[in-house]
Design an enzyme around this catalytic site. Structure first.
Site, PDB file in Angstrom:
ATOM      1  N   PRO A 132      35.901  35.749  41.249  1.00  0.00           N
ATOM      2  CA  PRO A 132      37.273  35.957  40.756  1.00  0.00           C
ATOM      3  C   PRO A 132      37.635  35.014  39.622  1.00  0.00           C
ATOM      4  O   PRO A 132      38.568  34.239  39.734  1.00  0.00           O
ATOM      5  CB  PRO A 132      38.121  35.701  41.998  1.00  0.00           C
ATOM      6  CG  PRO A 132      37.334  34.676  42.768  1.00  0.00           C
ATOM      7  CD  PRO A 132      35.878  34.966  42.480  1.00  0.00           C
ATOM      8  N   CYS A 133      36.887  35.077  38.536  1.00  0.00           N
ATOM      9  CA  CYS A 133      37.179  34.185  37.411  1.00  0.00           C
ATOM     10  C   CYS A 133      38.588  34.441  36.886  1.00  0.00           C
ATOM     11  O   CYS A 133      39.160  33.598  36.220  1.00  0.00           O
ATOM     12  CB  CYS A 133      36.147  34.374  36.310  1.00  0.00           C
ATOM     13  SG  CYS A 133      35.685  36.082  36.063  1.00  0.00           S
ATOM     14  N   HIS A 134      39.163  35.588  37.234  1.00  0.00           N
ATOM     15  CA  HIS A 134      40.516  35.895  36.771  1.00  0.00           C
ATOM     16  C   HIS A 134      41.552  35.087  37.543  1.00  0.00           C
ATOM     17  O   HIS A 134      42.725  35.088  37.212  1.00  0.00           O
ATOM     18  CB  HIS A 134      40.778  37.387  36.910  1.00  0.00           C
ATOM     19  CG  HIS A 134      40.646  37.909  38.290  1.00  0.00           C
ATOM     20  ND1 HIS A 134      39.451  38.369  38.800  1.00  0.00           N
ATOM     21  CD2 HIS A 134      41.554  38.027  39.279  1.00  0.00           C
ATOM     22  CE1 HIS A 134      39.666  38.754  40.047  1.00  0.00           C
ATOM     23  NE2 HIS A 134      40.918  38.551  40.374  1.00  0.00           N
TER      24      HIS A 134
END
Length: 104
Positions: A54-56
């Site tokens: 989940p780099c977001h």
DNA sequence: CCGTTGACTCTTT
DNA sequence: AAAAGAGCCAACG
């Protein structure tokens, strides 16, 4: 003692961010015991694209979403879908900032 | 070892 | 408030 790249550690932390929460690049770096917030961003950019990454959920310290491969706007929509309300391109860090100890 | 690169952050103008 | 400058630090060639 794990001899892994700093980037790998970043991924490990980011993957632990629960849904509906966000972490700042600085916080991640701090958790890793350093101030290399830039390296965190670099690590995300060169992210291998592994699943459950989940780099977001990683945003800037001032609440701005930062950058994203698919575009900043897309990242905002993803966060909104996760439950994080983004206002005018910003996230309420007071509400969504998440802290985690990198204890093994 | 040195210089460049960065999805960053803080301070000063 | 907005912009510019200085500072931060690992990875790469």
């Amino acid at each position: 003692m794990k001899n892994i790249f700093f980037s790998e550690k970043c991924y490990d932390i980011v993957k632990r961010i629960p849904k509906g929460k966000v972490m700042t690049y600085k916080s991640v770096a701090k958790t890793l015991g350093t101030n290399a917030y830039r390296v965190v961003g670099n690590a995300m950019n060169k992210s291998p694209g592994m699943p459950e990454m989940p780099c977001h959920r990683v945003v800037k310290s001032n609440g701005e979403v930062g950058g994203f491969v698919h575009g900043t706007r897309k990242k905002i929509e993803m966060l909104n879908m996760e439950g994080v309300k983004v206002k005018n391109g910003k996230v309420d860090l007071e509400e969504y900032r998440y802290s985690l100890k990198s204890k093994s």
